[in-house]
Motif scaffolding. Structure first.
Motif, PDB file in Angstrom:
ATOM      1  N   PRO A  22       0.818  -1.211   0.000  1.00  0.00           N
ATOM      2  CA  PRO A  22       0.000   0.000   0.000  1.00  0.00           C
ATOM      3  C   PRO A  22       0.855   1.266   0.000  1.00  0.00           C
ATOM      4  N   PHE A  23       0.372   2.260  -0.734  1.00  0.00           N
ATOM      5  CA  PHE A  23       1.012   3.573  -0.774  1.00  0.00           C
ATOM      6  C   PHE A  23      -0.111   4.596  -0.867  1.00  0.00           C
ATOM      7  N   GLY A  24      -0.460   5.172   0.263  1.00  0.00           N
ATOM      8  CA  GLY A  24      -1.661   6.009   0.304  1.00  0.00           C
ATOM      9  C   GLY A  24      -2.868   5.108   0.174  1.00  0.00           C
ATOM     10  N   ASP A  25      -3.790   5.478  -0.705  1.00  0.00           N
ATOM     11  CA  ASP A  25      -4.995   4.665  -0.886  1.00  0.00           C
ATOM     12  C   ASP A  25      -4.889   3.701  -2.065  1.00  0.00           C
ATOM     13  N   LYS A  26      -3.672   3.532  -2.613  1.00  0.00           N
ATOM     14  CA  LYS A  26      -3.447   2.632  -3.741  1.00  0.00           C
ATOM     15  C   LYS A  26      -2.212   1.789  -3.455  1.00  0.00           C
ATOM     16  N   VAL A 168      20.409  16.328 -15.814  1.00  0.00           N
ATOM     17  CA  VAL A 168      19.637  17.394 -15.186  1.00  0.00           C
ATOM     18  C   VAL A 168      19.472  17.116 -13.701  1.00  0.00           C
ATOM     19  N   THR A 169      19.311  18.198 -12.964  1.00  0.00           N
ATOM     20  CA  THR A 169      19.069  18.096 -11.532  1.00  0.00           C
ATOM     21  C   THR A 169      17.568  18.004 -11.294  1.00  0.00           C
ATOM     22  N   VAL A 170      17.163  17.069 -10.468  1.00  0.00           N
ATOM     23  CA  VAL A 170      15.753  16.873 -10.134  1.00  0.00           C
ATOM     24  C   VAL A 170      15.630  16.664  -8.627  1.00  0.00           C
ATOM     25  N   PRO A 171      14.412  16.749  -8.093  1.00  0.00           N
ATOM     26  CA  PRO A 171      14.219  16.503  -6.663  1.00  0.00           C
ATOM     27  C   PRO A 171      14.613  15.080  -6.260  1.00  0.00           C
ATOM     28  N   ASP A 172      14.865  14.917  -4.957  1.00  0.00           N
ATOM     29  CA  ASP A 172      15.228  13.608  -4.393  1.00  0.00           C
ATOM     30  C   ASP A 172      14.242  12.515  -4.774  1.00  0.00           C
ATOM     31  N   ARG A 173      13.007  12.882  -4.990  1.00  0.00           N
ATOM     32  CA  ARG A 173      11.933  11.919  -5.252  1.00  0.00           C
ATOM     33  C   ARG A 173      12.229  11.003  -6.448  1.00  0.00           C
ATOM     34  N   HIS A 174      13.090  11.436  -7.367  1.00  0.00           N
ATOM     35  CA  HIS A 174      13.400  10.653  -8.568  1.00  0.00           C
ATOM     36  C   HIS A 174      14.486   9.606  -8.325  1.00  0.00           C
ATOM     37  N   PHE A 175      14.981   9.564  -7.106  1.00  0.00           N
ATOM     38  CA  PHE A 175      16.047   8.621  -6.751  1.00  0.00           C
ATOM     39  C   PHE A 175      15.615   7.660  -5.645  1.00  0.00           C
ATOM     40  N   LYS A 176      14.490   7.918  -5.009  1.00  0.00           N
ATOM     41  CA  LYS A 176      14.067   7.162  -3.820  1.00  0.00           C
ATOM     42  C   LYS A 176      13.237   5.942  -4.205  1.00  0.00           C
ATOM     43  N   ASP A 177      13.937   4.846  -4.488  1.00  0.00           N
ATOM     44  CA  ASP A 177      13.244   3.585  -4.739  1.00  0.00           C
ATOM     45  C   ASP A 177      13.217   2.791  -3.435  1.00  0.00           C
ATOM     46  N   MET A 178      12.706   1.572  -3.517  1.00  0.00           N
ATOM     47  CA  MET A 178      12.554   0.781  -2.291  1.00  0.00           C
ATOM     48  C   MET A 178      12.816  -0.684  -2.566  1.00  0.00           C
ATOM     49  N   ASP A 179      13.825  -1.199  -1.886  1.00  0.00           N
ATOM     50  CA  ASP A 179      14.168  -2.615  -2.049  1.00  0.00           C
ATOM     51  C   ASP A 179      14.040  -3.415  -0.758  1.00  0.00           C
ATOM     52  N   ASN A 185       9.457   1.883   4.460  1.00  0.00           N
ATOM     53  CA  ASN A 185       8.985   2.713   5.572  1.00  0.00           C
ATOM     54  C   ASN A 185       9.491   4.144   5.464  1.00  0.00           C
ATOM     55  N   LYS A 186      10.731   4.324   5.008  1.00  0.00           N
ATOM     56  CA  LYS A 186      11.264   5.677   4.804  1.00  0.00           C
ATOM     57  C   LYS A 186      10.489   6.400   3.708  1.00  0.00           C
ATOM     58  N   LEU A 187      10.137   5.684   2.629  1.00  0.00           N
ATOM     59  CA  LEU A 187       9.347   6.286   1.550  1.00  0.00           C
ATOM     60  C   LEU A 187       7.978   6.732   2.053  1.00  0.00           C
ATOM     61  N   LEU A 188       7.358   5.920   2.874  1.00  0.00           N
ATOM     62  CA  LEU A 188       6.052   6.285   3.439  1.00  0.00           C
ATOM     63  C   LEU A 188       6.179   7.557   4.276  1.00  0.00           C
ATOM     64  N   THR A 189       7.236   7.645   5.053  1.00  0.00           N
ATOM     65  CA  THR A 189       7.460   8.842   5.869  1.00  0.00           C
ATOM     66  C   THR A 189       7.738  10.053   4.983  1.00  0.00           C
ATOM     67  N   PHE A 190       8.592   9.877   3.976  1.00  0.00           N
ATOM     68  CA  PHE A 190       8.962  10.965   3.065  1.00  0.00           C
ATOM     69  C   PHE A 190       7.750  11.467   2.282  1.00  0.00           C
ATOM     70  N   SER A 191       6.836  10.563   1.934  1.00  0.00           N
ATOM     71  CA  SER A 191       5.670  10.945   1.130  1.00  0.00           C
ATOM     72  C   SER A 191       4.734  11.890   1.888  1.00  0.00           C
ATOM     73  N   LYS A 192       4.838  11.897   3.205  1.00  0.00           N
ATOM     74  CA  LYS A 192       3.976  12.759   4.017  1.00  0.00           C
ATOM     75  C   LYS A 192       4.543  14.164   4.205  1.00  0.00           C
TER      76      LYS A 192
END
Length: 193
Positions: A22-26, A168-179, A185-192
């Motif tokens: 789950p990630f949010g409501d999806k 190009v430089t982009v926000p951290d969000r384009h590098f934060k995958d999850m393995d 759990n860090k992604l869930l926290t970061f998404s908030k």
């Protein structure tokens, strides 16, 4: 621009299928697909595991290919995606475990790609030598990537044409995958934030 969405990994380090978490409501994969759609990109060609493909509801603008041998590495999924793409069209490659990449940032990348000078054929988010996603490619890359092997084969081919890459430089969000569960759990926290 069309999208190859790679999501057929085995999720071994996660211990369960990470794209269905789950990630949010999806789920994670549904969030990534929604973000790509909201960015206004073209058709999405998703290469998924059988388990993930079975969990998705069919919808317009999404074609699904199943990688029956994901243990052969990410390049095996890339080849399936390349076969699904229409010939002669530009495309980008996105990973299925990057739910934080926002539609507005993806749209901005697509706009920068459209304005590339002729000597450049790739627009890549990059930081400290690490590539983020999505990475945008001119149509010639469909054939260049045919020789990719394993999990890093595409990057090896990409680096053979380093002069054609616009970084190009982009926000951290384009590098934060999850393995791993910890990264999830860090992604869930970061998404908030």
């Amino acid at each position: 621009m069309n999208v190859i969405l790679l999501g057929a990994g085995l999720s071994k380090r996660m211990g369960q299928q990470k794209l269905l978490l789950p990630f949010g409501d999806k789920s994670v994969i549904e969030t990534v697909i929604d973000n790509l759609r909201s960015a206004g990109l073209g058709h999405i060609y998703a290469v998924l595991s059988r388990e993930v493909a079975a969990a998705l509801s069919p919808a317009g603008g999404l074609a699904v290919g199943v990688n029956e041998e994901p243990e052969r590495g990410q390049s095996s999924s890339l080849k399936i995606g390349l076969d699904m793409l229409p010939a002669g069209e530009d495309f980008c490659i996105m990973l299925g475990d990057l739910p934080l990449a926002r539609p507005a940032d993806i749209t901005a990348l697509a706009a920068r790609f459209a304005a590339l000078p002729p000597e450049k054929s790739v627009l890549a988010p990059c930081r400290g030598g690490v590539f983020g996603h999505p990475i945008c490619y001119r149509a010639i890359w469909r054939e260049r990537f045919r020789g990719a092997e394993g999990d890093v084969g595409g990057k090896k081919i990409l680096m053979k044409y380093e002069a054609e890459i616009e970084r190009v430089t982009v926000p951290d969000r384009h590098f934060k995958d999850m393995d791993t569960p910890e990264e999830y759990n860090k992604l869930l926290t970061f998404s908030k934030k």
